[in-house]
Design an enzyme around this catalytic site. Structure first.
Site, PDB file in Angstrom:
ATOM      1  N   HIS A   1       2.083   8.335  20.493  1.00  0.00           N
ATOM      2  CA  HIS A   1       2.131   9.497  19.617  1.00  0.00           C
ATOM      3  C   HIS A   1       2.859  10.652  20.309  1.00  0.00           C
ATOM      4  O   HIS A   1       3.137  10.599  21.504  1.00  0.00           O
ATOM      5  CB  HIS A   1       0.712   9.953  19.239  1.00  0.00           C
ATOM      6  CG  HIS A   1       0.064   9.085  18.202  1.00  0.00           C
ATOM      7  ND1 HIS A   1      -0.586   7.914  18.516  1.00  0.00           N
ATOM      8  CD2 HIS A   1      -0.027   9.214  16.851  1.00  0.00           C
ATOM      9  CE1 HIS A   1      -1.050   7.359  17.414  1.00  0.00           C
ATOM     10  NE2 HIS A   1      -0.739   8.137  16.385  1.00  0.00           N
TER      11      HIS A   1
ATOM     12  N   LYS B   1      -0.623  15.431  20.604  1.00  0.00           N
ATOM     13  CA  LYS B   1      -1.853  14.784  20.162  1.00  0.00           C
ATOM     14  C   LYS B   1      -2.926  14.935  21.232  1.00  0.00           C
ATOM     15  O   LYS B   1      -2.681  14.682  22.411  1.00  0.00           O
ATOM     16  CB  LYS B   1      -1.610  13.310  19.845  1.00  0.00           C
ATOM     17  CG  LYS B   1      -2.826  12.630  19.225  1.00  0.00           C
ATOM     18  CD  LYS B   1      -2.485  11.262  18.656  1.00  0.00           C
ATOM     19  CE  LYS B   1      -3.701  10.573  18.042  1.00  0.00           C
ATOM     20  NZ  LYS B   1      -4.280  11.337  16.931  1.00  0.00           N
TER      21      LYS B   1
END
Length: 270
Positions: free
Chosen positions: A158, A162
């Protein structure tokens, strides 16, 4: 003809909030009825439509979650775990439907959401993508078909911002694999490896977490056997898939009895 579903968007001025406003506004069978933002937000003085680059909707966000639910048949929440839990309890109190797309909830949070679902229809999913929902089903089926001679590894990547790891989707994939083997994930997972770890434990489910750039979400489940390897992968190319999945879920959830549902219910995969 049935009336459109009145949908409220929690966190309307967030990135997902904007996408949800656009997706709901453009979908037949529903319309934006309300939105919320934190107290003190400059967005409270702006029209919900203008926040998302749409024509004015004649509605301004509220900082009162009670008002958000009162104006809506169903609320969609992609905010933070604490808000998701509070919204679940409001949904139960007001008898309204709720979709939670927030990740990072603790076991205690999930328990409170499940309790609220005894009095309201609540759909909670770590990933609202229809493709990821199919991936979960495939992973469980493959894990059930293969024996422990195939090692299972869950790989996810990600964007650099995140905050939780492994991702909620990665954990859901691990749970699907563990379910295929008839065991709880907590008895099998290896969330990290560092230093001299020794040989891989038979039957364990490993996780590898990558962070960087602006990657929306890549997830792979690897079944590594002797002489062959099976890899099942999903790559998100736009966050709009989460908004589109949420709209499909909203149209499905409206009018359902109290209960805790997920995206596999929505797609008829259970």
């Amino acid at each position: 003809m049935a009336e459109d579903i009145r949908i409220g968007i929690a966190g309307a001025n967030g990135r997902m909030g904007h996408m949800l406003l656009r997706a709901v506004s453009q979908a037949p069978g529903c319309h934006v009825a309300a939105g919320s933002e934190q107290a003190g937000s400059e967005a409270l003085d702006r029209d919900l439509g203008s926040l998302a680059g749409l024509p004015p909707l004649g509605i301004k966000p509220t900082d009162d979650a009670g008002q958000l639910f009162a104006a809506s048949d169903l609320v969609i929440d992609f905010t933070i775990p604490a808000a998701g839990v509070a919204h679940a309890e409001l949904a139960a109190a007001q008898g309204k439907a709720l979709i939670i797309g927030t990740t990072g909830m603790s076991p205690e949070d999930l328990e409170r959401v499940a309790k609220a679902a005894e009095r309201a229809p609540i759909m909670a999913a770590s990933n609202m993508s229809q493709g990821v929902t199919l991936l979960l089903t495939l992973v469980e089926q493959v894990a059930r078909a293969l024996d422990e001679g195939y090692d299972i590894e869950v790989l996810e990547m990600h964007h650099r911002m995140k905050v939780d790891a492994p991702s909620g989707t990665a954990l859901s994939l691990g749970k699907a694999a563990a379910a295929g083997r008839g065991k709880p994930l907590e008895s099998l997972w290896v969330k990290s490896r560092d230093g001299h770890t020794g040989a891989r434990a038979k039957g364990s489910i490993g996780f590898a977490t990558l962070r960087g750039g602006d990657v929306i979400g890549d997830h792979s489940v690897i079944f590594a056997g002797l002489g062959e390897r099976i890899e099942i992968t999903h790559k998100a190319q736009s966050r709009e898939i989460y908004a589109q999945g949420s709209v499909r879920a909203a149209l499905w959830l409206a009018g359902k009895p109290p209960g805790l549902y997920d995206m596999r219910d929505v797609l008829g995969l259970k």
